[in-house]
Design a protein around this motif. Sequence first.
Motif, PDB file in Angstrom:
ATOM      1  N   LEU A 207       0.833  -1.216   0.000  1.00 52.58           N
ATOM      2  CA  LEU A 207       0.000   0.000   0.000  1.00 52.58           C
ATOM      3  C   LEU A 207       0.860   1.255   0.000  1.00 52.58           C
ATOM      4  O   LEU A 207       0.767   2.096  -0.878  1.00 52.58           O
ATOM      5  CB  LEU A 207      -0.918   0.015   1.228  1.00 52.58           C
ATOM      6  CG  LEU A 207      -2.033  -1.023   1.298  1.00 52.58           C
ATOM      7  CD1 LEU A 207      -2.713  -0.950   2.645  1.00 52.58           C
ATOM      8  CD2 LEU A 207      -3.035  -0.778   0.192  1.00 52.58           C
ATOM      9  N   LYS A 208       1.692   1.390   1.039  1.00 50.09           N
ATOM     10  CA  LYS A 208       2.554   2.569   1.175  1.00 50.09           C
ATOM     11  C   LYS A 208       3.720   2.239   2.075  1.00 50.09           C
ATOM     12  O   LYS A 208       3.681   1.241   2.807  1.00 50.09           O
ATOM     13  CB  LYS A 208       1.773   3.761   1.726  1.00 50.09           C
ATOM     14  CG  LYS A 208       1.004   3.485   2.996  1.00 50.09           C
ATOM     15  CD  LYS A 208       0.364   4.739   3.561  1.00 50.09           C
ATOM     16  CE  LYS A 208      -1.041   4.920   3.112  1.00 50.09           C
ATOM     17  NZ  LYS A 208      -1.769   5.957   3.851  1.00 50.09           N
ATOM     18  N   LYS A 209       4.740   3.073   2.027  1.00 42.15           N
ATOM     19  CA  LYS A 209       5.874   2.865   2.933  1.00 42.15           C
ATOM     20  C   LYS A 209       6.396   4.196   3.434  1.00 42.15           C
ATOM     21  O   LYS A 209       6.272   5.227   2.772  1.00 42.15           O
ATOM     22  CB  LYS A 209       6.990   2.059   2.251  1.00 42.15           C
ATOM     23  CG  LYS A 209       7.751   2.766   1.142  1.00 42.15           C
ATOM     24  CD  LYS A 209       8.884   1.878   0.662  1.00 42.15           C
ATOM     25  CE  LYS A 209       9.618   2.497  -0.520  1.00 42.15           C
ATOM     26  NZ  LYS A 209      10.699   1.652  -1.016  1.00 42.15           N
ATOM     27  N   VAL A 210       6.959   4.141   4.637  1.00 41.98           N
ATOM     28  CA  VAL A 210       7.574   5.331   5.225  1.00 41.98           C
ATOM     29  C   VAL A 210       9.053   5.013   5.448  1.00 41.98           C
ATOM     30  O   VAL A 210       9.403   3.921   5.896  1.00 41.98           O
ATOM     31  CB  VAL A 210       6.864   5.745   6.538  1.00 41.98           C
ATOM     32  CG1 VAL A 210       6.836   4.614   7.552  1.00 41.98           C
ATOM     33  CG2 VAL A 210       7.509   6.976   7.152  1.00 41.98           C
ATOM     34  N   ILE A 211       9.912   5.960   5.077  1.00 38.51           N
ATOM     35  CA  ILE A 211      11.363   5.783   5.226  1.00 38.51           C
ATOM     36  C   ILE A 211      11.828   6.651   6.389  1.00 38.51           C
ATOM     37  O   ILE A 211      11.569   7.860   6.410  1.00 38.51           O
ATOM     38  CB  ILE A 211      12.117   6.169   3.936  1.00 38.51           C
ATOM     39  CG1 ILE A 211      11.546   5.386   2.744  1.00 38.51           C
ATOM     40  CG2 ILE A 211      13.601   5.903   4.082  1.00 38.51           C
ATOM     41  CD1 ILE A 211      12.001   5.906   1.393  1.00 38.51           C
ATOM     42  N   LEU A 212      12.507   6.034   7.361  1.00 41.63           N
ATOM     43  CA  LEU A 212      13.004   6.759   8.533  1.00 41.63           C
ATOM     44  C   LEU A 212      14.507   6.994   8.418  1.00 41.63           C
ATOM     45  O   LEU A 212      15.162   6.471   7.512  1.00 41.63           O
ATOM     46  CB  LEU A 212      12.689   5.985   9.813  1.00 41.63           C
ATOM     47  CG  LEU A 212      11.261   6.147  10.367  1.00 41.63           C
ATOM     48  CD1 LEU A 212      10.267   5.332   9.568  1.00 41.63           C
ATOM     49  CD2 LEU A 212      11.199   5.712  11.814  1.00 41.63           C
ATOM     50  N   ALA A 245      -1.788   8.636   8.165  1.00 47.17           N
ATOM     51  CA  ALA A 245      -0.956   9.847   8.039  1.00 47.17           C
ATOM     52  C   ALA A 245       0.462   9.500   8.482  1.00 47.17           C
ATOM     53  O   ALA A 245       0.875   9.794   9.603  1.00 47.17           O
ATOM     54  CB  ALA A 245      -1.526  10.974   8.893  1.00 47.17           C
ATOM     55  N   LEU A 246       1.203   8.873   7.576  1.00 47.17           N
ATOM     56  CA  LEU A 246       2.543   8.375   7.923  1.00 47.17           C
ATOM     57  C   LEU A 246       3.614   9.462   7.921  1.00 47.17           C
ATOM     58  O   LEU A 246       4.730   9.217   8.387  1.00 47.17           O
ATOM     59  CB  LEU A 246       2.951   7.259   6.956  1.00 47.17           C
ATOM     60  CG  LEU A 246       2.226   5.917   7.115  1.00 47.17           C
ATOM     61  CD1 LEU A 246       2.625   4.972   5.998  1.00 47.17           C
ATOM     62  CD2 LEU A 246       2.527   5.280   8.464  1.00 47.17           C
ATOM     63  N   ASP A 247       3.295  10.648   7.389  1.00 47.80           N
ATOM     64  CA  ASP A 247       4.330  11.686   7.289  1.00 47.80           C
ATOM     65  C   ASP A 247       4.716  12.276   8.644  1.00 47.80           C
ATOM     66  O   ASP A 247       5.791  12.844   8.790  1.00 47.80           O
ATOM     67  CB  ASP A 247       3.881  12.804   6.337  1.00 47.80           C
ATOM     68  CG  ASP A 247       2.523  13.370   6.725  1.00 47.80           C
ATOM     69  OD1 ASP A 247       1.793  12.685   7.463  1.00 47.80           O
ATOM     70  OD2 ASP A 247       2.200  14.490   6.287  1.00 47.80           O
ATOM     71  N   LYS A 411       8.944  15.571  15.893  1.00 49.54           N
ATOM     72  CA  LYS A 411       8.218  14.454  15.282  1.00 49.54           C
ATOM     73  C   LYS A 411       8.614  14.253  13.817  1.00 49.54           C
ATOM     74  O   LYS A 411       8.717  13.126  13.347  1.00 49.54           O
ATOM     75  CB  LYS A 411       6.705  14.701  15.373  1.00 49.54           C
ATOM     76  CG  LYS A 411       6.133  14.502  16.770  1.00 49.54           C
ATOM     77  CD  LYS A 411       4.635  14.702  16.762  1.00 49.54           C
ATOM     78  CE  LYS A 411       4.068  14.498  18.162  1.00 49.54           C
ATOM     79  NZ  LYS A 411       2.613  14.708  18.195  1.00 49.54           N
ATOM     80  N   LYS A 412       8.836  15.364  13.106  1.00 51.40           N
ATOM     81  CA  LYS A 412       9.108  15.262  11.661  1.00 51.40           C
ATOM     82  C   LYS A 412      10.590  15.094  11.339  1.00 51.40           C
ATOM     83  O   LYS A 412      10.941  14.783  10.201  1.00 51.40           O
ATOM     84  CB  LYS A 412       8.571  16.507  10.944  1.00 51.40           C
ATOM     85  CG  LYS A 412       7.049  16.560  10.911  1.00 51.40           C
ATOM     86  CD  LYS A 412       6.566  17.592   9.920  1.00 51.40           C
ATOM     87  CE  LYS A 412       5.042  17.547   9.818  1.00 51.40           C
ATOM     88  NZ  LYS A 412       4.518  18.454   8.800  1.00 51.40           N
ATOM     89  N   LYS A 413      11.457  15.293  12.343  1.00 50.27           N
ATOM     90  CA  LYS A 413      12.904  15.254  12.100  1.00 50.27           C
ATOM     91  C   LYS A 413      13.383  13.920  11.532  1.00 50.27           C
ATOM     92  O   LYS A 413      14.313  13.868  10.738  1.00 50.27           O
ATOM     93  CB  LYS A 413      13.647  15.519  13.415  1.00 50.27           C
ATOM     94  CG  LYS A 413      14.067  16.952  13.607  1.00 50.27           C
ATOM     95  CD  LYS A 413      14.789  17.130  14.915  1.00 50.27           C
ATOM     96  CE  LYS A 413      14.902  18.607  15.268  1.00 50.27           C
ATOM     97  NZ  LYS A 413      15.435  18.811  16.609  1.00 50.27           N
ATOM     98  N   HIS A 414      12.769  12.832  11.987  1.00 50.28           N
ATOM     99  CA  HIS A 414      13.310  11.505  11.682  1.00 50.28           C
ATOM    100  C   HIS A 414      12.634  10.838  10.489  1.00 50.28           C
ATOM    101  O   HIS A 414      12.966   9.723  10.123  1.00 50.28           O
ATOM    102  CB  HIS A 414      13.176  10.611  12.917  1.00 50.28           C
ATOM    103  CG  HIS A 414      13.712  11.243  14.174  1.00 50.28           C
ATOM    104  ND1 HIS A 414      15.055  11.309  14.432  1.00 50.28           N
ATOM    105  CD2 HIS A 414      13.110  11.874  15.208  1.00 50.28           C
ATOM    106  CE1 HIS A 414      15.256  11.928  15.588  1.00 50.28           C
ATOM    107  NE2 HIS A 414      14.082  12.288  16.085  1.00 50.28           N
ATOM    108  N   ILE A 415      11.645  11.519   9.879  1.00 48.94           N
ATOM    109  CA  ILE A 415      10.957  10.952   8.715  1.00 48.94           C
ATOM    110  C   ILE A 415      11.613  11.483   7.448  1.00 48.94           C
ATOM    111  O   ILE A 415      11.676  12.689   7.221  1.00 48.94           O
ATOM    112  CB  ILE A 415       9.454  11.332   8.725  1.00 48.94           C
ATOM    113  CG1 ILE A 415       8.805  10.999  10.085  1.00 48.94           C
ATOM    114  CG2 ILE A 415       8.709  10.651   7.592  1.00 48.94           C
ATOM    115  CD1 ILE A 415       8.870   9.553  10.484  1.00 48.94           C
ATOM    116  N   VAL A 416      12.104  10.574   6.625  1.00 48.58           N
ATOM    117  CA  VAL A 416      12.774  10.975   5.382  1.00 48.58           C
ATOM    118  C   VAL A 416      11.742  11.184   4.273  1.00 48.58           C
ATOM    119  O   VAL A 416      11.739  12.207   3.589  1.00 48.58           O
ATOM    120  CB  VAL A 416      13.819   9.914   4.964  1.00 48.58           C
ATOM    121  CG1 VAL A 416      14.446  10.274   3.618  1.00 48.58           C
ATOM    122  CG2 VAL A 416      14.885   9.769   6.030  1.00 48.58           C
ATOM    123  N   ALA A 417      10.844  10.181   4.079  1.00 52.03           N
ATOM    124  CA  ALA A 417       9.865  10.283   2.990  1.00 52.03           C
ATOM    125  C   ALA A 417       8.749   9.279   3.206  1.00 52.03           C
ATOM    126  O   ALA A 417       8.901   8.283   3.911  1.00 52.03           O
ATOM    127  CB  ALA A 417      10.532  10.018   1.632  1.00 52.03           C
TER     128      ALA A 417
END
Length: 420
Positions: A207-212, A245-247, A411-417
Amino acid sequence: MSAKPSWTYREVPREYVRALNATKLERVFAKPFLASLDGHRDGVNCLAKHPKNLATVLSGACNGEVRIWNLTQRNCIRTIQAHEGFVQGICTRFCGNSFFTVGDDKTVKQWKMDGPGYGEEEEPLHTILGKTVYTGIDHHWKEAVFATCGQQVDIWDEQRTNPICSMTWGFDSISSVKFNPVETFLLGSCASDRNIVLYDMRQATPLKKVILDMRTNTICWNPMEVFIFTAANEDYNLYTFDMCALDTPVMVHMDHVSAVLDVDYSPTGKEFVSASFDKSIRIFPVDKSQSREVYHTKRMQHVICVKWTSNSKYIMCGSDEMNIRLWKANASEKLGVLTSREKAAKDYNQKLKEKFQHYLHIKHIARHRHLPKSIYSQIQEQCIMKEACQRKEVNRIKHSKPGSVPIVSEKKKHIVAVVK
């Protein structure tokens, strides 16, 4: 003359003293450690709970051995030499009559939960020989289907020797796969290329992926909230996400001082327990960034796996030095049957503690924990490093053109994409 009796004027100070005493006594009686189950001849690598029986627990070790334990008697009731090399994963069938193991020998094996009869040999019900090493396994919560992970995520029917479907997104090995306990067709996996990938079993597609920023070791779904899951990361933090809302993570949980290796939710869905390389386990409320409890012993080494029992009262952890430890989820809780007076006193004290929880003295006593010197010194060191980073960031903003340096939240610092 006042209509109120004179004692009501001293009601709040009296209750404050009672709340203070209740908080002190809670720390006095906080003795969380219950038992140590020893018998493994190598480090404990994975744990599994029996879905129907509270007293039965399964554990897999680094030498290929699987043991079944009785928590009531606190002894091992069965030992199986299941694999050559590590037992990488273990899970039980939803009905509780069998369990599955995967190992370094590229096999998936299904075993009966009950031991063999007199004169019979210990043999698996089914064995599937794969092409690559499997690093994790999880069973569907309602159907005769299970998922394995390694080079890809494979969905298997129990009656077949080939997977129903295979799903992949990227080329790195996948370390963990978990079925959602509520929406049972949803899966989550985490890979060594820092991805957390979500799959839909009905469409047989990601479905989707989040990169940390750093690699996630494992994830765990909240059993009460459908779309919420928590990820245990190598950067010492845990991240609670809403899959819609994975962002931005819902919460970043920051108390460990080394990589977080495992996480498991309480059946209530309000707390979770995490196991770390820093030789401790911590209990976090879902909506708080700081842990409410930390457990450690002198002998406990790197904690590899952790599980919260199905009645929400106990926690089990398996560590490097071959022991499984049993802890109380509530450190000062009295075990056994309580009389009506004890229940009333316990509830009254709990309400008092909640009423006065923000008073400085009570807050300090309730939060204070003794820590091993290694953890304490690492916490101090990390505080200094964090302050230096914040100071540098403030200076950069101060000496730059207004608006040229963006202010990024923690919270947003560690999320790449986020990729869909």
